[in-house]
Each structure stands twice: as C-alpha cells, then as structure tokens.
Motif scaffolding. Structure first.
Motif, PDB file in Angstrom:
ATOM      1  N   SER A 141       1.031  -1.213  -0.013  1.00 52.15           N
ATOM      2  CA  SER A 141       0.285  -0.556  -0.117  1.00 52.15           C
ATOM      3  C   SER A 141       0.611   1.381  -0.231  1.00 52.15           C
ATOM      4  O   SER A 141       1.906   1.448   1.129  1.00 52.15           O
ATOM      5  CB  SER A 141      -1.491   0.101   1.005  1.00 52.15           C
ATOM      6  OG  SER A 141      -1.664  -1.267   1.407  1.00 52.15           O
ATOM      7  N   PHE A 142       0.620   2.416  -0.660  1.00 51.93           N
ATOM      8  CA  PHE A 142       1.717   3.362  -0.730  1.00 51.93           C
ATOM      9  C   PHE A 142       1.060   4.462  -1.975  1.00 51.93           C
ATOM     10  O   PHE A 142      -0.343   4.301  -2.411  1.00 51.93           O
ATOM     11  CB  PHE A 142       2.503   3.613  -1.489  1.00 51.93           C
ATOM     12  CG  PHE A 142       2.859   3.344  -2.653  1.00 51.93           C
ATOM     13  CD1 PHE A 142       2.415   3.815  -4.257  1.00 51.93           C
ATOM     14  CD2 PHE A 142       2.261   1.585  -3.534  1.00 51.93           C
ATOM     15  CE1 PHE A 142       1.806   3.196  -5.429  1.00 51.93           C
ATOM     16  CE2 PHE A 142       2.072   1.380  -4.766  1.00 51.93           C
ATOM     17  CZ  PHE A 142       2.080   2.098  -6.063  1.00 51.93           C
ATOM     18  N   ALA A 143       0.993   5.550  -1.333  1.00 53.10           N
ATOM     19  CA  ALA A 143       0.596   6.769  -2.061  1.00 53.10           C
ATOM     20  C   ALA A 143       1.299   7.437  -3.103  1.00 53.10           C
ATOM     21  O   ALA A 143       1.929   7.535  -3.211  1.00 53.10           O
ATOM     22  CB  ALA A 143      -0.021   7.594  -1.110  1.00 53.10           C
ATOM     23  N   TYR A 144       0.552   8.090  -4.612  1.00 50.00           N
ATOM     24  CA  TYR A 144       1.688   8.577  -4.772  1.00 50.00           C
ATOM     25  C   TYR A 144       1.268   9.561  -4.861  1.00 50.00           C
ATOM     26  O   TYR A 144       0.246   9.835  -5.522  1.00 50.00           O
ATOM     27  CB  TYR A 144       1.686   7.956  -6.381  1.00 50.00           C
ATOM     28  CG  TYR A 144       2.835   8.945  -7.688  1.00 50.00           C
ATOM     29  CD1 TYR A 144       3.807   8.719  -8.078  1.00 50.00           C
ATOM     30  CD2 TYR A 144       1.196   8.680  -8.416  1.00 50.00           C
ATOM     31  CE1 TYR A 144       4.367  10.039  -8.707  1.00 50.00           C
ATOM     32  CE2 TYR A 144       2.520  10.568  -9.242  1.00 50.00           C
ATOM     33  CZ  TYR A 144       2.848  10.077  -9.428  1.00 50.00           C
ATOM     34  OH  TYR A 144       3.678  11.367 -10.570  1.00 50.00           O
ATOM     35  N   VAL A 150       9.782   8.190   2.589  1.00 50.19           N
ATOM     36  CA  VAL A 150       9.441   9.429   1.636  1.00 50.19           C
ATOM     37  C   VAL A 150      10.675   8.739   0.190  1.00 50.19           C
ATOM     38  O   VAL A 150      11.802   8.590   0.466  1.00 50.19           O
ATOM     39  CB  VAL A 150       9.157  10.588   1.521  1.00 50.19           C
ATOM     40  CG1 VAL A 150       9.172  11.231   0.703  1.00 50.19           C
ATOM     41  CG2 VAL A 150       8.183  10.653   3.324  1.00 50.19           C
ATOM     42  N   ARG A 151      10.144   8.522  -1.231  1.00 55.24           N
ATOM     43  CA  ARG A 151      11.213   8.488  -1.886  1.00 55.24           C
ATOM     44  C   ARG A 151      10.694   9.357  -3.216  1.00 55.24           C
ATOM     45  O   ARG A 151       9.479   9.143  -3.351  1.00 55.24           O
ATOM     46  CB  ARG A 151      11.804   7.322  -2.599  1.00 55.24           C
ATOM     47  CG  ARG A 151      11.819   6.260  -0.983  1.00 55.24           C
ATOM     48  CD  ARG A 151      13.030   5.008  -1.723  1.00 55.24           C
ATOM     49  NE  ARG A 151      11.829   4.376  -2.122  1.00 55.24           N
ATOM     50  CZ  ARG A 151      10.843   3.041  -2.291  1.00 55.24           C
ATOM     51  NH1 ARG A 151      11.714   2.243  -0.866  1.00 55.24           N
ATOM     52  NH2 ARG A 151      10.552   2.532  -2.857  1.00 55.24           N
ATOM     53  N   VAL A 152      11.691   9.743  -3.821  1.00 52.37           N
ATOM     54  CA  VAL A 152      10.912  10.255  -5.550  1.00 52.37           C
ATOM     55  C   VAL A 152      10.486   8.473  -6.082  1.00 52.37           C
ATOM     56  O   VAL A 152      11.212   7.465  -6.175  1.00 52.37           O
ATOM     57  CB  VAL A 152      12.325  10.972  -5.660  1.00 52.37           C
ATOM     58  CG1 VAL A 152      11.859  11.136  -7.984  1.00 52.37           C
ATOM     59  CG2 VAL A 152      12.331  12.328  -5.575  1.00 52.37           C
ATOM     60  N   ILE A 176      -1.009   3.706   5.606  1.00 48.53           N
ATOM     61  CA  ILE A 176      -0.073   3.721   4.242  1.00 48.53           C
ATOM     62  C   ILE A 176       1.573   3.169   4.700  1.00 48.53           C
ATOM     63  O   ILE A 176       1.827   3.823   5.405  1.00 48.53           O
ATOM     64  CB  ILE A 176      -0.173   4.584   3.043  1.00 48.53           C
ATOM     65  CG1 ILE A 176       0.377   5.616   3.644  1.00 48.53           C
ATOM     66  CG2 ILE A 176      -1.148   3.966   2.207  1.00 48.53           C
ATOM     67  CD1 ILE A 176       0.438   6.385   2.566  1.00 48.53           C
ATOM     68  N   ASP A 177       2.068   2.078   2.985  1.00 46.86           N
ATOM     69  CA  ASP A 177       3.512   2.256   3.978  1.00 46.86           C
ATOM     70  C   ASP A 177       4.749   2.995   3.130  1.00 46.86           C
ATOM     71  O   ASP A 177       5.521   2.695   3.402  1.00 46.86           O
ATOM     72  CB  ASP A 177       3.967   0.119   3.431  1.00 46.86           C
ATOM     73  CG  ASP A 177       2.486  -0.313   3.638  1.00 46.86           C
ATOM     74  OD1 ASP A 177       2.352  -0.430   5.298  1.00 46.86           O
ATOM     75  OD2 ASP A 177       2.317  -1.229   3.105  1.00 46.86           O
ATOM     76  N   LEU A 178       4.018   3.213   2.187  1.00 46.02           N
ATOM     77  CA  LEU A 178       4.881   3.710   1.638  1.00 46.02           C
ATOM     78  C   LEU A 178       4.938   5.690   1.059  1.00 46.02           C
ATOM     79  O   LEU A 178       3.738   5.393   0.536  1.00 46.02           O
ATOM     80  CB  LEU A 178       6.119   3.571   0.129  1.00 46.02           C
ATOM     81  CG  LEU A 178       7.031   4.151  -0.718  1.00 46.02           C
ATOM     82  CD1 LEU A 178       7.986   4.209   0.215  1.00 46.02           C
ATOM     83  CD2 LEU A 178       7.593   3.040  -1.414  1.00 46.02           C
ATOM     84  N   VAL A 179       5.427   6.631   0.754  1.00 45.25           N
ATOM     85  CA  VAL A 179       4.625   7.861   0.225  1.00 45.25           C
ATOM     86  C   VAL A 179       5.860   7.805  -0.733  1.00 45.25           C
ATOM     87  O   VAL A 179       7.761   8.076  -0.687  1.00 45.25           O
ATOM     88  CB  VAL A 179       4.791   9.249   0.647  1.00 45.25           C
ATOM     89  CG1 VAL A 179       4.195  10.467   0.128  1.00 45.25           C
ATOM     90  CG2 VAL A 179       3.664   9.407   2.135  1.00 45.25           C
ATOM     91  N   LEU A 180       5.814   8.215  -1.897  1.00 48.14           N
ATOM     92  CA  LEU A 180       6.114   8.426  -3.176  1.00 48.14           C
ATOM     93  C   LEU A 180       5.456  10.183  -4.014  1.00 48.14           C
ATOM     94  O   LEU A 180       4.942   9.936  -3.869  1.00 48.14           O
ATOM     95  CB  LEU A 180       6.085   7.255  -4.705  1.00 48.14           C
ATOM     96  CG  LEU A 180       6.073   6.261  -4.389  1.00 48.14           C
ATOM     97  CD1 LEU A 180       6.127   4.877  -5.438  1.00 48.14           C
ATOM     98  CD2 LEU A 180       8.261   5.569  -3.886  1.00 48.14           C
ATOM     99  N   LEU A 181       7.224  10.952  -3.859  1.00 49.44           N
ATOM    100  CA  LEU A 181       6.593  12.227  -4.908  1.00 49.44           C
ATOM    101  C   LEU A 181       6.779  11.762  -5.866  1.00 49.44           C
ATOM    102  O   LEU A 181       7.790  11.037  -6.711  1.00 49.44           O
ATOM    103  CB  LEU A 181       7.815  12.906  -4.005  1.00 49.44           C
ATOM    104  CG  LEU A 181       7.282  13.079  -2.510  1.00 49.44           C
ATOM    105  CD1 LEU A 181       8.172  14.312  -1.944  1.00 49.44           C
ATOM    106  CD2 LEU A 181       5.541  13.220  -2.330  1.00 49.44           C
TER     107      LEU A 181
END
Length: 410
Positions: A232-235, A355-357, A316-321
């Motif tokens: 699960s993640f958010a972009y 948080v990652r790109v 969520i597990d991860l945020v991507l930008l």
C-alpha cells in the motif's frame, strides 16, 4: 504503417484482449516475468497450479497467436531436455497518452512495458474538445508510425494489428468507468464530455480514460521496484496541479465514482487563498503559491501536511513523490515531506513512513496510461471501462479481469 485506424488492425489487436481469460493471464504473467531466459511448461504448471494438459493448451494458443515462442531447451533431472518458452514483447503494443494542462506526452510500449517510441507536443487543455481530440489522435498515430518506420526509438517494431488500444490519463475529476470528464480542475467546460468514446471513434481502436495520478500509481504498482515490495502506498503528483494515486493492498483505489485521490483539494487553511476548484485554502493552492514565490521549503511543508493526513487515514507503507515540479528539486521535496512525517511519527510513537521520489521520471503517467491496456492482459488489475470502435465487435471491449490467484478449473 500509415496510421492506426484500420479495421484489420483493430480486429487483430482486439483478439489479443479476447485471449485474456483468468488462466491465460496467469501463464502470460509468468512468461513476462521470466524474461528472455523463459520458463518451461512444467514450471508453468507447478507455479500456476494448472494441469500440464491445461498449460499445453494455453501455450499452444499463445504460440499460434504469436504471443509466445521457444527460447531454447533446458536440462531436466531426467529424460529429454525441457523446451523453454518466452513472451514475444513485440507481439502486442499499447499507447499511453498523458494530457497535462499545457503538454501532451505520448508513448508506445511493448508487452513488457518497454517504451519503443515517445513524443511530446504542446497542448492547451482549454482549447476545446475538437482541438484536443484532434491533437491526441495526431500524436497517437505519429507515435505508432514512427516506431513502424524507424523514425522512433526502434525501427519496424509494430506489426499490423498489434496495438491493443490507447490509454489516456489527464487531470480529474472524471468517471473512468464511462470515460466521461467532469469539471476538470481549472477547465469546467469539459464537464460531461465523453472523451473515451470521442477518441475511440476518431482512432478506431479501444480507448481507456483515467486520472493521471491513477495511471501513474498503476505503473508503479505493476513494476518490480515498488509493486513487488510494497502493498500500500500513495503517489503524490505535483506538476501544474496536485493529486494523489492510492494503491491499497496492491490495487489502485479509485472509489465508487473515481473520486479517490482528489488530494489537492482537501482544505487545510479555512478562508485561505482561492483555488481553481472554487474552494479556498486547498493544499494545491497553498503549495503552488509557495512554488510560484520560490519558497520550495514551504511548498514541501504543505505537501507534507497533506501526506501526513493520508498516512493517518490509510496507514500506508510508503509515500512516493512525482511530477514536473518535484523533478525540479527532488531532494528538497523529499526532505520537507519526510520531516513532517517524522514529526508526526514522534508524536504518536509510531514508525516513520518512508518518502522517496517515484521511479520512472516524468513519463511515468504516460507509461501508466499504456498499462491501463496492458496490465489486465496479465491479470494484474481490473480493466476500467473501455470504448470499442464502432463495428469492431464485442471482443474489442475488454471486460474486468480478476487479479492472479488460484486457477479456474474447466
């Protein structure tokens, strides 16, 4: 190729979509992930749970359709060497078109998702439906023609009939099931326009329409780098606007009305500055105002406040930008958003969400648009509503595909 709106090309491309049964999708996905080394029929049976006879029938059909081919032989523990099969990447293609407010990016990808042609052109999303539809049709046709004639990245890669269709991604809100736009933020004149059907008629092939953030999230979900590792993640996409693509349990979450992910229009400052959506104090308005003023630290802080809300709501597990604005200063945005999330975690005594790109760069949305057609072929996601060209027959309109799971017995 001389254009893509040809009846025989549509019918043959649609036949690829008609192959997509649950069991066939299981086999195709394993062929895809095996790469050039390939995989034997015995391994396919073991990993899918299908009988050897069922696998033989499916692979025979795939070979007859040109989707699979022999990749050599592999030594076995006893008896004669096993024949190894591989996916034929050039047997099918999909077009992805990213309609931004001021630019149109179009890619043509093969069955593995590899880009074989790419085009960029200026676009005015407010120029009117006729002008925008004509621009998309022109760029789609040109991308396929370039790959076919050698003007693009790879010469002669597109055989007649191998284009499954076109995925279109653009700012919302919209109804992805019907392919109808609502009051696109900043361009309310699009409200009620049937973009999917208009493009399907113009191009003569299946078309799927979705929000840009959903397309980008899908591209990440089916990829090896993110999708295989995180459930699960958010972009978060910050470009000419701000939105979110949500992946929950490995599946893109659109909501019942494609309303999920309207991240940029959550209000965090009552009576704040006006937003193009008609509200005030939206994250998008505050974030873009900070960017326009050259205060990227403030923009990242505002973006982090919204990201913290998502983390709190969805766990969520991860945020991507991603997005062109993030691309101008990725380190600043990652640092700012991560700082807000770390502060929240400290207050709650919880683990900090990383948080990652997002991988994929600026063409991630266009590639995700192509995945709207490709991913269902491999059973990776349900298909949004797709418009079939008139006269192409029922096989042109793909239905929903279940995610890979236990095989279905005849």
């Amino acid at each position: 190729m001389g254009g893509v709106n040809r009846t025989n090309a549509v019918a043959e491309g649609a036949n690829l979509l008609a192959l997509r049964s649950h069991n066939t999708a299981l086999v195709l996905d394993l062929l895809r992930t095996a790469g050039e080394e390939g995989i034997s029929r015995l391994e396919l049976a073991e990993r899918t749970g299908l009988t050897p006879q069922a696998v033989s029938k499916i692979t025979a059909r795939l070979r007859a359709e040109g989707l699979a081919a022999e990749a050599g032989r592999r030594a076995s523990t006893g008896g004669k060497p096993r024949t190894v099969l591989r996916l034929v990447p050039g047997a099918g293609h999909a077009v992805g078109a990213h309609l931004d407010r001021d630019e149109l990016r179009t890619v043509l990808v093969d069955l593995t998702g590899a880009v074989v042609a790419e085009r960029r052109a200026p676009l005015d999303l407010g120029a009117g439906a006729d002008a925008v539809v004509a621009a998309v049709a022109r760029e789609v046709t040109a991308a396929v023609a370039e790959a076919d004639t050698g003007a693009g990245a790879v010469a002669g890669t597109v055989r007649a009939g191998s284009v499954l269709g076109v995925g279109v991604a653009l700012p919302g809100p919209l109804d992805h099931t019907r392919g109808v736009l609502h009051r696109v933020t900043g361009f309310p004149e699009w409200d009620g326009f049937p973009l999917r059907d208009a493009l399907a008629r113009r191009l003569g092939m299946p078309v799927v329409v979705d929000k840009d953030t959903n397309a980008a999230a899908l591209n990440l979900a089916v990829g090896e780098e993110v999708g295989r590792a995180v459930g699960s993640f958010a972009y978060l996409h910050l470009g000419t606007g701000l939105g979110a693509g949500l992946v929950i349990g490995g599946t893109v979450h659109r909501g019942a009305r494609t309303g999920a992910g309207e991240f940029g229009h959550q209000v965090i400052q009552l009576d704040g500055p006006p937003c193009t959506c008609g509200g005030r104090g939206c994250i998008e308005a505050l974030c873009l105002a900070a960017v326009a003023g050259g205060d990227l630290d403030e923009a990242a802080r505002v973006l982090g406040a919204g990201a913290a809300n998502l983390v709190g709501l969805l766990d969520i597990d991860l945020v991507l930008l991603g997005g062109r604005t993030v691309a101008t200063a990725p380190d600043a945005f990652v640092r700012g958003v991560a700082g807000v999330l770390a502060g929240r975690a400290r207050r709650e005594g919880a683990e900090t969400v990383p948080v990652r790109v997002a991988p994929g760069g600026e063409r991630g949305v266009a590639e995700g648009a192509a995945q709207l057609l490709l991913a269902p072929l491999f059973g990776r996601t349900p298909t949004p509503g797709a418009a079939a060209p008139a006269g192409a027959g029922s096989a042109s309109a793909p239905g929903a595909a279940a995610a890979p799971g236990p095989p279905l017995r005849p």
